[in-house]
Design a protein around this motif. Structure first.
Motif, short mmCIF file in Angstrom:
data_model
loop_
_atom_site.label_atom_id
_atom_site.label_comp_id
_atom_site.label_asym_id
_atom_site.label_seq_id
_atom_site.Cartn_x
_atom_site.Cartn_y
_atom_site.Cartn_z
N THR A 232 6.34 -35.51 13.54
CA THR A 232 6.53 -35.01 14.91
C THR A 232 7.73 -34.08 15.00
O THR A 232 8.68 -34.19 14.22
CB THR A 232 6.75 -36.18 15.92
OG1 THR A 232 7.87 -36.94 15.49
CG2 THR A 232 5.53 -37.06 16.03
N GLU A 233 7.63 -33.17 15.96
CA GLU A 233 8.73 -32.27 16.31
C GLU A 233 8.64 -32.03 17.82
O GLU A 233 7.57 -32.18 18.41
CB GLU A 233 8.57 -30.90 15.63
CG GLU A 233 8.61 -30.90 14.13
CD GLU A 233 10.00 -30.73 13.55
OE1 GLU A 233 10.97 -30.68 14.35
OE2 GLU A 233 10.10 -30.69 12.33
N THR A 234 9.73 -31.56 18.41
CA THR A 234 9.71 -31.24 19.84
C THR A 234 8.87 -29.98 20.06
O THR A 234 8.57 -29.24 19.12
CB THR A 234 11.14 -30.94 20.35
OG1 THR A 234 11.64 -29.84 19.58
CG2 THR A 234 12.05 -32.13 20.22
N PHE A 235 8.53 -29.73 21.32
CA PHE A 235 7.74 -28.54 21.67
C PHE A 235 8.43 -27.28 21.16
O PHE A 235 7.80 -26.41 20.55
CB PHE A 235 7.58 -28.47 23.20
CG PHE A 235 6.66 -27.37 23.64
CD1 PHE A 235 5.32 -27.61 23.87
CD2 PHE A 235 7.13 -26.07 23.82
CE1 PHE A 235 4.46 -26.58 24.26
CE2 PHE A 235 6.29 -25.04 24.21
CZ PHE A 235 4.95 -25.30 24.44
N GLU A 236 9.73 -27.21 21.40
CA GLU A 236 10.50 -26.01 21.03
C GLU A 236 10.38 -25.71 19.54
O GLU A 236 10.22 -24.56 19.12
CB GLU A 236 11.97 -26.29 21.40
CG GLU A 236 12.84 -25.09 21.36
CD GLU A 236 14.30 -25.49 21.68
OE1 GLU A 236 15.09 -24.59 21.87
OE2 GLU A 236 14.59 -26.71 21.72
N HIS A 237 10.43 -26.75 18.72
CA HIS A 237 10.33 -26.53 17.27
C HIS A 237 8.89 -26.37 16.80
O HIS A 237 8.64 -25.72 15.80
CB HIS A 237 11.00 -27.69 16.52
CG HIS A 237 12.48 -27.64 16.61
ND1 HIS A 237 13.22 -28.60 17.26
CD2 HIS A 237 13.37 -26.71 16.19
CE1 HIS A 237 14.50 -28.27 17.22
NE2 HIS A 237 14.62 -27.13 16.58
N SER A 238 7.98 -26.95 17.55
CA SER A 238 6.57 -26.86 17.16
C SER A 238 5.97 -25.51 17.55
O SER A 238 5.17 -24.94 16.81
CB SER A 238 5.75 -27.95 17.84
OG SER A 238 6.31 -29.21 17.61
N PHE A 239 6.38 -25.02 18.73
CA PHE A 239 5.77 -23.80 19.28
C PHE A 239 6.86 -22.81 19.68
O PHE A 239 6.99 -22.48 20.87
CB PHE A 239 4.90 -24.15 20.49
CG PHE A 239 3.90 -25.23 20.22
CD1 PHE A 239 2.68 -24.94 19.60
CD2 PHE A 239 4.17 -26.55 20.56
CE1 PHE A 239 1.76 -25.95 19.33
CE2 PHE A 239 3.25 -27.56 20.29
CZ PHE A 239 2.05 -27.26 19.67
N PRO A 240 7.67 -22.36 18.74
CA PRO A 240 8.79 -21.49 19.11
C PRO A 240 8.30 -20.25 19.84
O PRO A 240 7.30 -19.63 19.44
CB PRO A 240 9.43 -21.14 17.75
CG PRO A 240 8.41 -21.49 16.72
CD PRO A 240 7.55 -22.56 17.30
N GLY A 241 8.99 -19.92 20.92
CA GLY A 241 8.63 -18.72 21.69
C GLY A 241 7.64 -19.02 22.80
O GLY A 241 7.39 -18.17 23.66
N GLN A 242 7.01 -20.22 22.77
CA GLN A 242 6.02 -20.53 23.80
C GLN A 242 6.61 -21.39 24.92
O GLN A 242 5.94 -21.68 25.90
CB GLN A 242 4.80 -21.21 23.19
CG GLN A 242 4.08 -20.32 22.15
CD GLN A 242 2.76 -20.91 21.68
OE1 GLN A 242 1.90 -21.19 22.50
NE2 GLN A 242 2.60 -21.09 20.39
N GLU A 243 7.89 -21.80 24.78
CA GLU A 243 8.49 -22.61 25.83
C GLU A 243 9.03 -21.69 26.93
O GLU A 243 9.24 -20.50 26.71
CB GLU A 243 9.63 -23.48 25.26
CG GLU A 243 10.90 -22.74 24.92
CD GLU A 243 10.86 -22.03 23.57
OE1 GLU A 243 9.80 -21.95 22.95
OE2 GLU A 243 11.92 -21.52 23.15
N HIS A 244 9.22 -22.22 28.12
CA HIS A 244 9.88 -21.46 29.18
C HIS A 244 10.63 -22.43 30.08
O HIS A 244 10.41 -23.65 30.04
CB HIS A 244 8.86 -20.62 29.97
CG HIS A 244 7.78 -21.42 30.61
ND1 HIS A 244 7.98 -22.15 31.76
CD2 HIS A 244 6.48 -21.64 30.23
CE1 HIS A 244 6.86 -22.77 32.08
NE2 HIS A 244 5.92 -22.49 31.16
#
Ligand code: SF4
Ligand code: SF4
Ligand code: SF4
Length: 274
Positions: free
Chosen positions: A94-106
């Protein structure tokens, strides 16, 4: 007694004899084994043109749920646990959203989404960077899309680890058979590895060959849906057509085949298959 080399290659080779990997593996198989694999296909085997998984994070509600899924994989695949990050070997993690989907967070994202641990595994990419760089064909793509790993051909150069943008591969810095968890329990039906080789998720090829879904999928209580992405009638295709899903680092062009359903519970209803 662990599964020996011939048994491993026999299962791995059933679906690859005619593919890229088939050529590579056939060199390491004895004639009789090839004939047996060709003349006695397992009629129970799950077959598909391109396997993929859709993961509904809203259905993995607790750390316990996630732990059950990861442990199911690591236990049946004899993944060593040395309890330190430096020697870590992982097939699913597991990883956080930020690390899993870099650039897709807001900044307006729901807080729980930002901090939720996302379940990650090899994406069995359509254009796998790992396969392109492997000098020995130890990693290769099967006709059904599975990116396989033949630990016996692996020379440990780690080119594939450098090439994979998803951190999906692990190197055995230590003899995995000496890990405490494997000293306590080893699945006799899956091969163990040696020091100096790379390993990763192989989409439970050995279970598919017996007509079983991947272990993580079975343990997920419906949060993970496995299916043939080339079959428009499959459950996974219906989900992808009706839910908002994202993939990891799509801009890199590797074409991952693991999809994540994001959104609240309103979006988490799996359509009924007619
Ligand atoms: S996720 Fe990495 S290891 Fe898996 S197929 Fe894609 S490039 Fe290869
Ligand atoms: S470490 Fe093994 S699988 Fe990876 S590129 Fe080298 S030989 Fe191929
Ligand atoms: S598909 Fe199989 S090998 Fe891959 S993470 Fe799931 S249980 Fe592990």
């Amino acid at each position: 007694m662990s599964m020996n080399r011939r048994e491993f290659l026999k299962i791995a080779g059933i679906s690859t004899i005619a593919g890229i990997g088939g050529t590579a593996l056939a060199g390491g198989l004895r004639k009789g084994v090839i004939e047996a694999a060709q003349t006695a296909p397992n009629t129970d085997a799950l077959t598909g043109k391109k396997w993929g998984i859709a993961i509904d994070m809203s259905k993995l509600k607790s750390e316990e749920n996630i732990k059950r899924v990861t442990e199911a994989c690591h236990r049946i695949h004899n993944v060593p646990d040395f309890s330190n990050t430096k020697d870590e070997v992982k097939w699913i993690w597991t990883e956080t959203f930020e690390h899993s989907f870099p650039g897709q967070e807001h900044k307006f994202m729901a807080e729980d989404m930002k901090h939720k641990p996302f379940l990650l595994l090899c994406n069995h990419c359509d254009n796998p960077a790992c396969v392109r760089v492997c000098p020995t064909k130890a990693t290769f793509k099967r006709k059904d899309g599975i990116v396989m790993q033949d630990m016996h051909r692996c020379i440990g150069c780690r080119f594939c680890m450098a090439a994979c943008p998803f951190g999906a591969r692990s190197f055995n810095y230590k003899n995995p058979r000496l890990a405490k968890n494997l000293q306590e329990y080893m699945n006799p039906e899956f091969p163990t590895r040696t020091i100096g080789v790379v390993e990763k998720c192989t989409f439970c090829y050995e279970r598919l060959a017996k007509g079983l879904k991947p272990a993580c999928v079975e343990e997920s209580n419906g949060a993970l849906v496995f299916g043939d992405l080339e079959d428009p009638a499959s459950e996974i295709r219906k989900i992808l057509a009706s839910k908002h899903t994202i993939r990891r680092k799509p801009e890199l062009g590797t074409e991952p085949n693991i999809y994540y359903i994001i959104g609240g519970n309103d979006y988490a209803v799996v359509p009924e298959i007619k």
